[in-house]
Design a protein around this motif. Structure first.
Motif, PDB file in Angstrom:
ATOM      1  N   GLY A   1       0.844  -1.184   0.000  1.00 44.31           N
ATOM      2  CA  GLY A   1       0.000   0.000   0.000  1.00 44.31           C
ATOM      3  C   GLY A   1       0.880   1.234   0.000  1.00 44.31           C
ATOM      4  N   SER A   2       0.308   2.371  -0.347  1.00 44.98           N
ATOM      5  CA  SER A   2       1.078   3.595  -0.454  1.00 44.98           C
ATOM      6  C   SER A   2       0.259   4.782   0.026  1.00 44.98           C
ATOM      7  CB  SER A   2       1.484   3.810  -1.916  1.00 44.98           C
ATOM      8  OG  SER A   2       2.163   5.030  -2.068  1.00 44.98           O
ATOM      9  N   ALA A   3       0.952   5.780   0.559  1.00 41.79           N
ATOM     10  CA  ALA A   3       0.310   7.020   0.992  1.00 41.79           C
ATOM     11  C   ALA A   3       1.077   8.182   0.376  1.00 41.79           C
ATOM     12  CB  ALA A   3       0.307   7.113   2.514  1.00 41.79           C
TER      13      ALA A   3
ATOM     14  N   GLY B   1      -3.211   2.637  -2.762  1.00 40.42           N
ATOM     15  CA  GLY B   1      -2.677   3.912  -2.321  1.00 40.42           C
ATOM     16  C   GLY B   1      -3.724   4.859  -1.800  1.00 40.42           C
ATOM     17  N   GLY B   2      -3.279   6.072  -1.598  1.00 41.25           N
ATOM     18  CA  GLY B   2      -4.120   7.138  -1.090  1.00 41.25           C
ATOM     19  C   GLY B   2      -3.271   8.382  -0.957  1.00 41.25           C
TER      20      GLY B   2
ATOM     21  N   TYR C   1      -7.323   4.474   2.377  1.00 41.52           N
ATOM     22  CA  TYR C   1      -6.151   3.873   1.738  1.00 41.52           C
ATOM     23  C   TYR C   1      -6.495   2.460   1.297  1.00 41.52           C
ATOM     24  CZ  TYR C   1      -3.865   7.837   3.821  1.00 41.52           C
ATOM     25  OH  TYR C   1      -3.526   9.118   4.168  1.00 41.52           O
TER      26      TYR C   1
ATOM     27  N   GLN D   1      -5.100  -1.364  -0.191  1.00 40.77           N
ATOM     28  CA  GLN D   1      -3.961  -2.268  -0.296  1.00 40.77           C
ATOM     29  C   GLN D   1      -4.220  -3.214  -1.448  1.00 40.77           C
ATOM     30  OE1 GLN D   1      -3.628  -4.422   3.364  1.00 40.77           O
ATOM     31  NE2 GLN D   1      -5.310  -5.765   2.907  1.00 40.77           N
TER      32      GLN D   1
END
Length: 71
Positions: A16-18, A40-41, A52, A54
């Motif tokens: 996952g990404s932020a 992501g988010g 968010y 995943q």
């Protein structure tokens, strides 16, 4: 921020990404590079109610994961 979790003896990675650019994943078998943008988010701390996502992908011998720096 990007998080990637690979369990011992597993053939997959959960990620996952932020606010980070997508992970680049070089597939050894095909020699192709995938852009893993499904998860992501926004950057952490910008929005109090941010969501968010995943995602998971298969890992094969020789695959390479590349995390690019942010500007």
């Amino acid at each position: 921020m990007t998080v990637a979790i690979i369990g011992p003896g597993r053939s997959s990675v959960c990620y996952g990404s932020a606010g980070h650019p997508p992970i680049l994943w070089r597939r050894a078998r095909m020699g192709a590079v995938d852009r893993l943008g499904e998860a992501g988010g926004p950057a952490l701390g910008i929005f109090g109610d941010a969501a968010y996502r995943q995602h998971q992908t298969v890992i094969e011998p020789g695959d390479v994961m590349l995390l690019t720096p942010t500007a």
